[in-house]
Design a protein around this motif. Structure first.
Motif, mmCIF file in Angstrom:
data_model
loop_
_atom_site.group_PDB
_atom_site.id
_atom_site.type_symbol
_atom_site.label_atom_id
_atom_site.label_comp_id
_atom_site.label_asym_id
_atom_site.label_seq_id
_atom_site.Cartn_x
_atom_site.Cartn_y
_atom_site.Cartn_z
ATOM 1 N N LEU A 379 10.737 -25.185 -80.318
ATOM 2 C CA LEU A 379 10.443 -26.234 -79.443
ATOM 3 C C LEU A 379 10.493 -27.358 -80.459
ATOM 4 O O LEU A 379 10.588 -28.685 -80.203
ATOM 5 C CB LEU A 379 8.939 -26.036 -78.977
ATOM 6 N N LEU A 380 10.072 -27.141 -81.786
ATOM 7 C CA LEU A 380 9.651 -28.096 -83.029
ATOM 8 C C LEU A 380 11.174 -28.843 -83.551
ATOM 9 O O LEU A 380 11.040 -29.846 -83.794
ATOM 10 C CB LEU A 380 8.767 -27.582 -83.944
ATOM 11 N N GLU A 381 11.938 -27.851 -83.672
ATOM 12 C CA GLU A 381 13.164 -28.074 -84.545
ATOM 13 C C GLU A 381 13.992 -29.422 -84.184
ATOM 14 O O GLU A 381 14.280 -30.094 -85.079
ATOM 15 C CB GLU A 381 14.031 -26.918 -84.571
ATOM 16 N N PHE A 392 6.373 -27.678 -90.733
ATOM 17 C CA PHE A 392 7.345 -26.383 -90.891
ATOM 18 C C PHE A 392 7.172 -25.727 -91.972
ATOM 19 O O PHE A 392 7.563 -24.478 -91.890
ATOM 20 C CB PHE A 392 8.833 -26.959 -90.785
ATOM 21 N N ALA A 393 6.593 -26.073 -93.123
ATOM 22 C CA ALA A 393 6.723 -25.461 -94.344
ATOM 23 C C ALA A 393 5.066 -25.116 -94.722
ATOM 24 O O ALA A 393 5.044 -24.193 -95.680
ATOM 25 C CB ALA A 393 6.927 -26.460 -95.548
ATOM 26 N N SER A 394 3.956 -25.495 -94.025
ATOM 27 C CA SER A 394 2.813 -25.058 -94.415
ATOM 28 C C SER A 394 1.832 -24.308 -93.345
ATOM 29 O O SER A 394 2.042 -24.758 -92.319
ATOM 30 C CB SER A 394 1.814 -26.267 -95.101
ATOM 31 N N ILE A 526 4.998 -35.864 -79.156
ATOM 32 C CA ILE A 526 3.737 -35.281 -78.703
ATOM 33 C C ILE A 526 4.050 -35.224 -77.000
ATOM 34 O O ILE A 526 3.766 -34.424 -76.118
ATOM 35 C CB ILE A 526 2.677 -36.058 -79.014
ATOM 36 N N ASP A 527 4.524 -36.670 -76.575
ATOM 37 C CA ASP A 527 4.977 -36.654 -75.226
ATOM 38 C C ASP A 527 5.782 -35.414 -74.758
ATOM 39 O O ASP A 527 5.363 -34.838 -73.693
ATOM 40 C CB ASP A 527 5.647 -38.000 -74.667
ATOM 41 N N ASP A 528 6.965 -35.157 -75.508
ATOM 42 C CA ASP A 528 7.611 -34.148 -75.009
ATOM 43 C C ASP A 528 7.047 -32.854 -75.183
ATOM 44 O O ASP A 528 7.382 -31.912 -74.296
ATOM 45 C CB ASP A 528 9.108 -34.044 -75.970
ATOM 46 N N LEU A 529 6.555 -32.350 -76.119
ATOM 47 C CA LEU A 529 5.707 -31.417 -76.321
ATOM 48 C C LEU A 529 4.729 -30.994 -75.160
ATOM 49 O O LEU A 529 4.498 -29.828 -74.605
ATOM 50 C CB LEU A 529 4.834 -31.124 -77.495
ATOM 51 N N VAL A 530 4.094 -32.045 -74.621
ATOM 52 C CA VAL A 530 3.089 -31.736 -73.681
ATOM 53 C C VAL A 530 3.872 -31.403 -72.290
ATOM 54 O O VAL A 530 3.527 -30.695 -71.674
ATOM 55 C CB VAL A 530 2.603 -33.113 -73.248
ATOM 56 N N GLU A 531 5.114 -32.047 -72.041
ATOM 57 C CA GLU A 531 6.056 -31.745 -71.202
ATOM 58 C C GLU A 531 6.390 -30.219 -71.100
ATOM 59 O O GLU A 531 6.665 -29.488 -70.197
ATOM 60 C CB GLU A 531 7.201 -32.604 -70.869
ATOM 61 N N ASP A 532 6.685 -29.770 -72.253
ATOM 62 C CA ASP A 532 7.033 -28.362 -72.365
ATOM 63 C C ASP A 532 6.021 -27.550 -72.054
ATOM 64 O O ASP A 532 6.121 -26.327 -71.454
ATOM 65 C CB ASP A 532 7.405 -28.028 -73.720
ATOM 66 N N LEU A 533 4.726 -27.734 -72.270
ATOM 67 C CA LEU A 533 3.571 -27.006 -72.039
ATOM 68 C C LEU A 533 3.476 -27.008 -70.501
ATOM 69 O O LEU A 533 3.399 -26.043 -69.965
ATOM 70 C CB LEU A 533 2.385 -27.606 -72.675
ATOM 71 N N ILE A 534 3.417 -28.281 -69.998
ATOM 72 C CA ILE A 534 3.294 -28.328 -68.229
ATOM 73 C C ILE A 534 4.372 -27.220 -67.624
ATOM 74 O O ILE A 534 4.121 -26.793 -66.802
ATOM 75 C CB ILE A 534 3.265 -29.750 -67.979
ATOM 76 N N GLU A 540 3.468 -16.429 -71.859
ATOM 77 C CA GLU A 540 3.938 -16.537 -73.202
ATOM 78 C C GLU A 540 4.520 -17.808 -73.651
ATOM 79 O O GLU A 540 4.110 -18.169 -74.560
ATOM 80 C CB GLU A 540 5.047 -15.159 -73.263
ATOM 81 N N ALA A 541 5.258 -18.372 -72.504
ATOM 82 C CA ALA A 541 5.613 -19.593 -72.817
ATOM 83 C C ALA A 541 4.506 -20.633 -73.053
ATOM 84 O O ALA A 541 4.736 -21.719 -73.663
ATOM 85 C CB ALA A 541 6.620 -19.846 -71.753
ATOM 86 N N LEU A 542 3.644 -20.585 -72.236
ATOM 87 C CA LEU A 542 2.490 -21.520 -72.131
ATOM 88 C C LEU A 542 1.751 -21.371 -73.753
ATOM 89 O O LEU A 542 1.568 -22.373 -74.060
ATOM 90 C CB LEU A 542 1.389 -20.875 -71.140
ATOM 91 N N ASP A 543 1.454 -20.353 -74.160
ATOM 92 C CA ASP A 543 0.883 -20.125 -75.269
ATOM 93 C C ASP A 543 1.911 -20.636 -76.458
ATOM 94 O O ASP A 543 1.244 -21.285 -77.402
ATOM 95 C CB ASP A 543 0.553 -18.478 -75.533
ATOM 96 N N THR A 544 3.107 -20.296 -76.295
ATOM 97 C CA THR A 544 3.825 -20.860 -77.618
ATOM 98 C C THR A 544 3.871 -22.539 -77.381
ATOM 99 O O THR A 544 3.843 -23.110 -78.343
ATOM 100 C CB THR A 544 5.250 -20.658 -77.268
ATOM 101 N N ALA A 545 3.892 -22.903 -76.159
ATOM 102 C CA ALA A 545 3.922 -24.535 -76.208
ATOM 103 C C ALA A 545 2.599 -25.081 -76.613
ATOM 104 O O ALA A 545 2.826 -26.225 -77.275
ATOM 105 C CB ALA A 545 4.294 -24.965 -74.716
ATOM 106 N N ALA A 546 1.667 -24.385 -76.276
ATOM 107 C CA ALA A 546 0.281 -24.989 -76.665
ATOM 108 C C ALA A 546 0.152 -24.769 -78.247
ATOM 109 O O ALA A 546 -0.560 -25.743 -78.863
ATOM 110 C CB ALA A 546 -0.962 -24.181 -75.942
ATOM 111 N N ARG A 547 0.734 -23.933 -78.809
ATOM 112 C CA ARG A 547 0.701 -23.650 -80.008
ATOM 113 C C ARG A 547 1.290 -24.730 -80.966
ATOM 114 O O ARG A 547 0.907 -25.229 -81.964
ATOM 115 C CB ARG A 547 1.164 -22.208 -80.791
ATOM 116 N N ALA A 548 2.574 -24.982 -80.326
ATOM 117 C CA ALA A 548 3.324 -26.031 -81.015
ATOM 118 C C ALA A 548 2.712 -27.444 -80.889
ATOM 119 O O ALA A 548 2.687 -27.995 -81.800
ATOM 120 C CB ALA A 548 4.803 -26.252 -80.235
ATOM 121 N N LEU A 549 2.197 -27.847 -79.718
ATOM 122 C CA LEU A 549 1.455 -28.899 -79.702
ATOM 123 C C LEU A 549 0.057 -28.953 -80.551
ATOM 124 O O LEU A 549 -0.222 -30.080 -81.279
ATOM 125 C CB LEU A 549 1.160 -29.189 -78.142
ATOM 126 N N ASP A 550 -0.476 -27.895 -80.603
ATOM 127 C CA ASP A 550 -1.734 -27.775 -81.409
ATOM 128 C C ASP A 550 -1.093 -28.125 -82.966
ATOM 129 O O ASP A 550 -1.997 -28.801 -83.817
ATOM 130 C CB ASP A 550 -2.235 -26.459 -81.367
#
Length: 609
Positions: A379-381, A392-394, A526-534, A540-550
């Motif tokens: 999602l982030l790349e 990505f690094a920390s 952030i707009d796009d990550l919110v749409e990924d979450l929705i 599993e996909a919801l948890d992943t999207a929430a973690r990326a946004l977080d």
């Protein structure tokens, strides 16, 4: 009931290679409830919610406090300060079982049909549903409510229901809603949360104007008395149309709900101890540890409960307003974070009661930890060039020195890199000579002692800070227009976050008055990550999207996270009954009741004091 044929637009879309043709409603079974994933836990023939007692006594009163003032009985609009408890008078299409993560069961709607591809949903209204004036609840009331709230209500409603394409009446008791191809899995369920307003009542009235009238609803309570700024009381509707529905049986037992208004929490606490209030949800660790040592508690007339909270803790924080230029540099925001000394506060003010909040989804599987997983990276790349390398690094949590002195030294380094330096003891921007100064806006004096240590730490590095305490009406007006440097704000989360995240974080709501985008975020990533979450189609996909946004939100240092508690603290005069165990995910006070014998005993004590 008759059913509408699929819309022409959907048919053309299929012929032109668009989304698959939606199912015909006549071919879709009618069900009693919906779950976000899988099926609802309760069967179609359930008789009552597990935590409700269908034999509970009816009667008595519950008097609670509210802080500040109010001047309106319309909770849906931007204008005015609404009274507490107004949702009690409105029914929704569906209602949630607080013992499940996210399942909705029939209330005004006795049946639901959901397209297997989630392109539409239909609600069959209960023909017995009535407003308090005896008028039936119809499909036209549902359409009126949707259009009025999304067009004239608070911005939240437009954000929440943004993916509704069309809403129409199939017949008097059936509503059909077409949904955008947005993959918003929760949208059908949150449509069930729509409060239904009486179209006939609002005809000829200005919905957007403040009012103190006893507005008309269809729920278990009606407004009984309104004393603007001082008290609002609700009375149980004796002939409430829905009292015998499975979702309501054994609930709404208390005859009268009252909210008395107090200037601040200190006065409200004394009112509780004097017996003028029946219940108090305590937000202060100091009060919980020290303020309840009084005779009524020792004599067994007052109880204290700690009810476990199964929901994510969300984010309570000092919120920085990015609309102010001084907060737009991430190095400045990180420096301000470094001046916050949670451990000192927890040790000296909070009696060790709290945990430090680090995540926007704290106390849940959705909180990001360590390095990004492969699924998060997917999602982030695509946004690597727009995000800090640390994403990505920390690893998370973000490492800062434990002791205050090295933290402040690091803050000075960051401010220097951002173009600041200390002149005559004041942190000053070296290019324009502007001092770095901030004001924390409050309406509750209880928080003043918590803010002062932060400002004292900032003063050690030359950052000037003040506290401005205003009355609640002025506070709300300033929030609506985003007229603040910093506030104590919160972003509550459920176990299944979804469409409401747009209102919290996205560009569309950054400048909409009274939106919940308090930060002023306007970031395409952030707009796009919110749409990924929705759009997440599995847990599993919801948890992943929430973690990326977080992860992205945390590396932006947009807020200074505060603390959270894993339970709700309740002090109450011991006249109430309830079923245990408590629901896992939400506290349901509607399932409580007043014990008549205990109520009489406490009243006798109060008279004879």
């Amino acid at each position: 009931m008759r059913h509408a044929a699929p819309g022409l637009g959907l048919l053309l879309g299929a012929l032109l290679g668009g989304p698959a043709l939606a199912a015909d409603p006549a071919d879709v079974p009618t069900v009693h409830g919906l779950a976000l994933y899988g099926d609802p836990a309760l069967p179609a023939d359930f008789t009552h919610l597990p935590h409700a007692d269908p034999d509970a006594p009816v009667g008595g009163s519950l008097v609670r406090s509210a802080i500040g003032s109010f001047d309106s009985t319309n909770p849906f609009i931007i204008r005015g300060t609404p009274a507490t408890g107004l949702t009690e008078i409105y029914d929704t299409l569906l209602t949630q079982n607080p013992d499940e993560p996210f399942s909705m069961y029939g209330l005004l709607a006795e049946g639901v049909r959901l397209d297997p591809d989630r392109q539409w949903i239909e609600f069959d209204l209960n023909p017995e549903a009535r407003f308090h004036d005896g008028e039936p609840v119809t499909a036209e009331d549902v359409i009126f409510s949707f259009e009025t709230l999304t067009e004239q209500g608070q911005p939240f409603y437009a954000a929440y229901y943004a993916d509704v394409v069309d809403i129409r009446a199939v017949d008097e008791d059936t509503v059909h809603v077409d949904l955008a191809d947005s993959e918003s899995r929760e949208l059908p369920l949150i449509l069930g949360q729509l409060p239904i307003l009486p179209a006939h009542y609002w005809e000829g009235r200005d919905f957007e104007a403040t009012t103190r009238d006893a507005l008309l609803g269809s729920g278990p309570y009606r407004i009984a008395t309104v004393d603007p700024g001082r008290r609002i009381a609700y009375e149980r509707v004796a002939d409430y149309w829905g009292k015998d529905l499975p979702v309501n049986r054994g609930r709404h037992n208390i005859e009268r709900l009252v909210y008395d208004y107090y200037r601040d929490q200190t006065v409200a606490l004394e009112a509780f101890k004097a017996g003028n209030l029946d219940m108090r949800i305590e937000s202060s660790a100091r009060n919980w540890a020290t303020a309840y040592d009084f005779p009524a508690l020792d004599a067994g007339f007052v109880r204290r409960l700690e009810v476990p909270d199964g929901q994510p803790a969300g984010m309570q924080a000092y919120v920085m307003n990015l609309r102010r230029e001084k907060f737009q540099d991430v190095r400045v925001r990180e420096a301000l974070n470094l001046a916050f000394d949670f451990e000192w506060l927890n040790r000296n003010l909070f009696y060790g009661a709290y945990e430090r909040t680090r995540s926007y989804f704290a106390n849940s599987e959705m909180a990001a930890e360590g390095m990004p997983s492969e699924a998060e990276l997917a999602l982030l790349e695509p946004y690597r060039q727009s995000l800090p390398e640390e994403v990505f690094a920390s690893p998370l949590p973000i490492e800062h020195p434990d002791e205050l002195r090295p933290r402040l030294a690091r803050a000075l380094e960051l401010l220097k890199a951002a173009g600041y330096g200390v002149r005559d003891g004041v942190m000053t921007h070296l290019d324009n000579g502007a001092p770095l100064r901030l004001e924390v806006l409050l309406f509750d004096t209880q928080f003043e002692r918590v803010v002062q240590p932060l400002l004292q730490n900032l003063a050690k590095i030359g950052v000037q800070g003040d506290i401005r305490i205003v009355d609640v009406n002025q506070y709300l007006n300033r929030l609506r227009s985003f007229d603040f440097d910093m506030i104590v704000g919160s972003f509550p989360q459920s176990a299944n976050p979804g469409n409401e995240q747009r209102d919290f974080w996205t560009s569309e709501y950054a400048d909409v008055p009274q939106s919940r985008n308090l930060i002023g975020l306007s970031e395409p990533v952030i707009d796009d990550l919110v749409e990924d979450l929705i759009a997440a189609d599995s847990r599993e996909a919801l948890d992943t999207a929430a973690r990326a946004l977080d992860r992205v939100l945390r590396w932006g240092f947009y807020v200074i996270p505060q603390w959270h508690l894993g339970h709700t603290r309740i002090a109450l005069w011991d006249k109430f009954g309830w079923q245990e165990p408590f629901p896992e995910y939400n506290l349901d006070l509607h399932a409580w009741w007043v014990d008549p014998a205990r109520d009489d005993e406490i009243e006798t004590r109060q008279r004879n004091r």
